[in-house]
Design a protein around this motif. Structure first.
Motif, short mmCIF file in Angstrom:
data_model
loop_
_atom_site.label_atom_id
_atom_site.label_comp_id
_atom_site.label_asym_id
_atom_site.label_seq_id
_atom_site.Cartn_x
_atom_site.Cartn_y
_atom_site.Cartn_z
N GLY A 5 11.45 -0.05 -3.44
CA GLY A 5 10.76 0.79 -4.79
C GLY A 5 11.08 -0.15 -6.05
O GLY A 5 10.20 -0.21 -6.88
N ALA A 8 9.05 -3.31 -5.99
CA ALA A 8 7.66 -3.02 -6.09
C ALA A 8 7.53 -2.80 -7.66
O ALA A 8 6.53 -3.17 -8.36
CB ALA A 8 7.26 -1.70 -5.30
N SER A 9 8.41 -1.83 -8.25
CA SER A 9 8.40 -1.65 -9.83
C SER A 9 8.60 -3.02 -10.51
O SER A 9 7.91 -3.27 -11.45
CB SER A 9 9.47 -0.67 -10.17
OG SER A 9 9.46 -0.60 -11.53
N ASN A 12 5.36 -5.21 -9.96
CA ASN A 12 4.38 -4.59 -10.29
C ASN A 12 3.24 -4.53 -9.06
O ASN A 12 2.18 -4.84 -9.24
CB ASN A 12 3.38 -5.19 -11.63
CG ASN A 12 2.55 -4.03 -12.21
OD1 ASN A 12 2.65 -2.79 -11.91
ND2 ASN A 12 1.61 -4.61 -12.86
N ILE A 13 3.90 -4.44 -8.08
CA ILE A 13 2.96 -4.25 -6.81
C ILE A 13 3.41 -3.06 -5.94
O ILE A 13 4.42 -2.55 -6.30
CB ILE A 13 3.19 -5.87 -5.65
CG1 ILE A 13 4.57 -5.90 -5.42
CG2 ILE A 13 2.43 -7.02 -6.54
CD1 ILE A 13 4.89 -7.12 -4.43
N SER A 14 2.54 -2.90 -5.07
CA SER A 14 2.78 -1.49 -4.23
C SER A 14 3.77 -1.90 -3.32
O SER A 14 3.99 -2.86 -2.66
CB SER A 14 1.70 -0.91 -3.72
OG SER A 14 1.11 -1.89 -2.73
N LYS A 15 4.64 -0.60 -2.82
CA LYS A 15 5.45 -0.66 -1.79
C LYS A 15 4.56 -0.95 -0.32
O LYS A 15 5.30 -1.75 0.47
CB LYS A 15 6.20 0.66 -1.65
CG LYS A 15 7.00 1.12 -2.66
CD LYS A 15 7.64 2.47 -2.26
CE LYS A 15 8.17 3.03 -3.36
NZ LYS A 15 8.75 4.56 -3.09
N ARG A 16 3.33 -0.42 -0.46
CA ARG A 16 2.51 -0.88 0.82
C ARG A 16 2.49 -2.45 0.97
O ARG A 16 2.45 -2.92 2.02
CB ARG A 16 1.27 -0.20 0.55
CG ARG A 16 0.45 -0.38 1.88
CD ARG A 16 -0.79 0.67 1.76
NE ARG A 16 -1.60 0.47 2.88
CZ ARG A 16 -2.41 1.30 3.42
NH1 ARG A 16 -2.17 2.54 3.18
NH2 ARG A 16 -3.24 1.01 4.56
N THR A 17 2.19 -3.16 -0.09
CA THR A 17 2.04 -4.49 -0.08
C THR A 17 3.39 -5.42 0.35
O THR A 17 3.19 -5.90 1.19
CB THR A 17 1.65 -4.98 -1.57
OG1 THR A 17 0.34 -4.32 -1.95
CG2 THR A 17 1.58 -6.71 -1.47
N ASP A 19 5.49 -3.65 2.28
CA ASP A 19 5.71 -3.39 3.77
C ASP A 19 4.78 -4.43 4.62
O ASP A 19 5.04 -4.76 5.57
CB ASP A 19 4.92 -2.12 3.87
CG ASP A 19 6.10 -1.09 3.62
OD1 ASP A 19 7.26 -1.36 3.77
OD2 ASP A 19 5.74 0.14 3.51
#
Length: 137
Positions: A5, A8-9, A12-17, A19
């Motif tokens: 997290g 990601a923060s 500025n990308i998603s946790k899914r990315t 992953d």
């Protein structure tokens, strides 16, 4: 070490990315005793490289290969280095073609608009030239 997290923060990308990149082997987190994935400071640099290569339309497998080559400490696979240099040459040729295709549009720009573009391109071009000179000089 940073948790998913936090990375990601920060990026500025998603946790899914993150992953997805982890599943593809682009990122290598360390597992804690409580099974959390912790990412090292190098993850930020790797994510920046991934984003850069993606803007050049490089496939993820080639990105993975490039990252692996950059991370290798003392071993140099000359074949991979040559392939990477060939990829750079192809990208440079593509950019040359893009500029040629843009020439009619560029001709329609006024003096101020042209100057702004030249300044942007000159700075990037000089940085690229200096990098190439350092690498091959």
């Amino acid at each position: 070490m940073l948790r998913i997290g936090e990375i990601a923060s920060l990026m500025n990308i998603s946790k899914r990315t993150i992953d997805y990149y982890t599943q593809k082997g682009l990122l290598n987190p360390v597992r804690t005793d409580s099974n959390y994935r912790m990412y090292g400071e190098d993850t930020i640099q790797i994510l920046r490289l991934i984003e850069h290569y993606k803007t050049l339309n490089m496939p993820l497998e080639e990105i993975k290969s490039s990252i692996k080559m950059l991370k290798s400490e003392n071993t140099i696979d000359k074949e991979k280095v040559e392939k990477h240099c060939e990829q750079i040459a192809v990208l440079m040729e593509h950019l040359k073609e893009e500029i040629k295709a843009m020439e009619p549009v560029l001709q329609k720009l006024n003096k101020d608009e042209k100057e702004i573009l030249v300044n942007k391109l000159s700075l990037q071009g000089m940085t690229l030239a200096q990098t190439l000179l350092l690498l091959f000089g």
